[in-house]
Scaffold this motif. Structure first.
Motif, PDB file in Angstrom:
ATOM      1  N   GLY A   6       0.859  -1.177   0.000  1.00  8.82           N
ATOM      2  CA  GLY A   6       0.000   0.000   0.000  1.00  8.82           C
ATOM      3  C   GLY A   6       0.895   1.228   0.000  1.00  8.82           C
ATOM      4  O   GLY A   6       1.896   1.271   0.714  1.00  8.82           O
ATOM      5  N   PHE A   7       0.575   2.197  -0.842  1.00  9.37           N
ATOM      6  CA  PHE A   7       1.458   3.349  -0.948  1.00  9.37           C
ATOM      7  C   PHE A   7       0.653   4.637  -1.012  1.00  9.37           C
ATOM      8  O   PHE A   7       0.476   5.250  -2.073  1.00  9.37           O
ATOM      9  CB  PHE A   7       2.380   3.228  -2.170  1.00  9.37           C
ATOM     10  CG  PHE A   7       3.588   4.099  -2.083  1.00  9.37           C
ATOM     11  CD1 PHE A   7       4.664   3.726  -1.304  1.00  9.37           C
ATOM     12  CD2 PHE A   7       3.640   5.295  -2.755  1.00  9.37           C
ATOM     13  CE1 PHE A   7       5.785   4.537  -1.203  1.00  9.37           C
ATOM     14  CE2 PHE A   7       4.750   6.121  -2.673  1.00  9.37           C
ATOM     15  CZ  PHE A   7       5.823   5.736  -1.895  1.00  9.37           C
ATOM     16  N   GLY A   8       0.152   5.048   0.143  1.00  8.75           N
ATOM     17  CA  GLY A   8      -0.530   6.323   0.279  1.00  8.75           C
ATOM     18  C   GLY A   8       0.393   7.316   0.972  1.00  8.75           C
ATOM     19  O   GLY A   8       1.620   7.158   0.972  1.00  8.75           O
ATOM     20  N   SER A  16      -0.028  -1.649   9.854  1.00 11.15           N
ATOM     21  CA  SER A  16      -0.581  -0.317  10.035  1.00 11.15           C
ATOM     22  C   SER A  16      -1.909  -0.260   9.289  1.00 11.15           C
ATOM     23  O   SER A  16      -2.024   0.333   8.242  1.00 11.15           O
ATOM     24  CB  SER A  16       0.384   0.744   9.494  1.00 11.15           C
ATOM     25  OG  SER A  16      -0.179   2.021   9.618  1.00 11.15           O
ATOM     26  N   MET A  17      -2.893  -0.955   9.830  1.00 12.00           N
ATOM     27  CA  MET A  17      -4.190  -1.029   9.167  1.00 12.00           C
ATOM     28  C   MET A  17      -5.214  -0.300  10.025  1.00 12.00           C
ATOM     29  O   MET A  17      -5.143  -0.311  11.235  1.00 12.00           O
ATOM     30  CB  MET A  17      -4.620  -2.475   8.957  1.00 12.00           C
ATOM     31  CG  MET A  17      -3.630  -3.247   8.085  1.00 12.00           C
ATOM     32  SD  MET A  17      -4.096  -4.934   7.855  1.00 12.00           S
ATOM     33  CE  MET A  17      -5.232  -4.765   6.515  1.00 12.00           C
ATOM     34  N   ARG A  18      -6.141   0.343   9.371  1.00  7.24           N
ATOM     35  CA  ARG A  18      -7.188   1.018  10.127  1.00  7.24           C
ATOM     36  C   ARG A  18      -8.521   0.689   9.494  1.00  7.24           C
ATOM     37  O   ARG A  18      -8.626   0.411   8.319  1.00  7.24           O
ATOM     38  CB  ARG A  18      -6.960   2.522  10.144  1.00  7.24           C
ATOM     39  CG  ARG A  18      -6.909   3.163   8.805  1.00  7.24           C
ATOM     40  CD  ARG A  18      -6.440   4.596   8.897  1.00  7.24           C
ATOM     41  NE  ARG A  18      -6.288   5.092   7.549  1.00  7.24           N
ATOM     42  CZ  ARG A  18      -6.996   6.055   7.040  1.00  7.24           C
ATOM     43  NH1 ARG A  18      -7.893   6.670   7.764  1.00  7.24           N
ATOM     44  NH2 ARG A  18      -6.817   6.452   5.809  1.00  7.24           N
ATOM     45  N   LEU A  76      -2.706  -0.439   4.582  1.00 11.85           N
ATOM     46  CA  LEU A  76      -3.971  -0.664   3.902  1.00 11.85           C
ATOM     47  C   LEU A  76      -5.118  -0.437   4.866  1.00 11.85           C
ATOM     48  O   LEU A  76      -4.978  -0.644   6.071  1.00 11.85           O
ATOM     49  CB  LEU A  76      -4.059  -2.115   3.395  1.00 11.85           C
ATOM     50  CG  LEU A  76      -3.001  -2.593   2.413  1.00 11.85           C
ATOM     51  CD1 LEU A  76      -3.144  -4.093   2.197  1.00 11.85           C
ATOM     52  CD2 LEU A  76      -3.128  -1.856   1.097  1.00 11.85           C
ATOM     53  N   LEU A  77      -6.255  -0.050   4.326  1.00 16.01           N
ATOM     54  CA  LEU A  77      -7.462  -0.007   5.152  1.00 16.01           C
ATOM     55  C   LEU A  77      -7.859  -1.436   5.487  1.00 16.01           C
ATOM     56  O   LEU A  77      -7.760  -2.328   4.644  1.00 16.01           O
ATOM     57  CB  LEU A  77      -8.604   0.668   4.399  1.00 16.01           C
ATOM     58  CG  LEU A  77      -8.476   2.169   4.183  1.00 16.01           C
ATOM     59  CD1 LEU A  77      -9.612   2.658   3.301  1.00 16.01           C
ATOM     60  CD2 LEU A  77      -8.506   2.897   5.513  1.00 16.01           C
ATOM     61  N   LEU A  78      -8.296  -1.664   6.707  1.00 15.27           N
ATOM     62  CA  LEU A  78      -8.751  -2.995   7.106  1.00 15.27           C
ATOM     63  C   LEU A  78     -10.211  -3.154   6.702  1.00 15.27           C
ATOM     64  O   LEU A  78     -11.090  -2.442   7.178  1.00 15.27           O
ATOM     65  CB  LEU A  78      -8.586  -3.189   8.613  1.00 15.27           C
ATOM     66  CG  LEU A  78      -9.057  -4.532   9.160  1.00 15.27           C
ATOM     67  CD1 LEU A  78      -8.300  -5.682   8.507  1.00 15.27           C
ATOM     68  CD2 LEU A  78      -8.875  -4.570  10.666  1.00 15.27           C
ATOM     69  N   ASN A  79     -10.449  -4.073   5.782  1.00 20.48           N
ATOM     70  CA  ASN A  79     -11.805  -4.398   5.369  1.00 20.48           C
ATOM     71  C   ASN A  79     -11.821  -5.868   4.965  1.00 20.48           C
ATOM     72  O   ASN A  79     -10.815  -6.567   5.111  1.00 20.48           O
ATOM     73  CB  ASN A  79     -12.271  -3.471   4.231  1.00 20.48           C
ATOM     74  CG  ASN A  79     -11.362  -3.512   3.025  1.00 20.48           C
ATOM     75  OD1 ASN A  79     -10.822  -4.551   2.669  1.00 20.48           O
ATOM     76  ND2 ASN A  79     -11.169  -2.370   2.385  1.00 20.48           N
ATOM     77  N   ASP A  80     -12.935  -6.363   4.476  1.00 20.42           N
ATOM     78  CA  ASP A  80     -13.025  -7.780   4.119  1.00 20.42           C
ATOM     79  C   ASP A  80     -12.023  -8.177   3.036  1.00 20.42           C
ATOM     80  O   ASP A  80     -11.523  -9.287   3.017  1.00 20.42           O
ATOM     81  CB  ASP A  80     -14.444  -8.122   3.656  1.00 20.42           C
ATOM     82  CG  ASP A  80     -15.447  -8.089   4.802  1.00 20.42           C
ATOM     83  OD1 ASP A  80     -15.014  -8.210   5.965  1.00 20.42           O
ATOM     84  OD2 ASP A  80     -16.658  -7.945   4.529  1.00 20.42           O
ATOM     85  N   GLU A  81     -11.708  -7.256   2.149  1.00 18.97           N
ATOM     86  CA  GLU A  81     -10.769  -7.537   1.066  1.00 18.97           C
ATOM     87  C   GLU A  81      -9.323  -7.657   1.554  1.00 18.97           C
ATOM     88  O   GLU A  81      -8.535  -8.416   1.008  1.00 18.97           O
ATOM     89  CB  GLU A  81     -10.867  -6.427   0.018  1.00 18.97           C
ATOM     90  CG  GLU A  81     -10.040  -6.667  -1.217  1.00 18.97           C
ATOM     91  CD  GLU A  81     -10.173  -5.541  -2.234  1.00 18.97           C
ATOM     92  OE1 GLU A  81      -9.238  -5.367  -3.022  1.00 18.97           O
ATOM     93  OE2 GLU A  81     -11.204  -4.843  -2.217  1.00 18.97           O
TER      94      GLU A  81
END
Length: 101
Positions: A12-14, A97-99, A63-68
């Protein structure tokens, strides 16, 4: 672990990962990254996901923490062991580092 000369893999690269990359490069680390959409950043080489997992000494996940994204890394690391890679070919440290969205 001495980080100078080691390879940092960013998943992830934000904005946060971009800042982590800047600090890592300043500390003498090589930085590689994977992102769903290709990006460009000075001093960062974008690679395929599986290459990042095997080439990195340290992984930092952004990355955002979600089902994916839930369980995104662990199955692939496990497959690396099944494919005959020994522990020296897999990252020695992983930072999460997930939120939640």
């Amino acid at each position: 672990m001495q980080l100078t000369g080691k390879t940092l893999g960013l998943i992830g690269f934000g904005g946060i990962a971009r800042e982590v990359a800047r600090i890592a490069r300043g500390s003498g680390m090589q930085v590689i990254a994977w992102n769903r959409t290709r990006r460009k950043a000075t001093g960062v080489e974008f690679v395929e996901y599986d290459e990042l997992l095997t080439a990195s000494d340290v992984i930092s996940m952004h990355l955002l923490l979600n089902d994916e994204t839930r369980g995104f890394v662990s199955p692939r690391l496990h497959r690396g062991h099944e494919a005959g890679r020994d522990s020296r070919q897999l990252p020695r440290a992983v930072r999460w580092s997930m939120r939640r969205r």
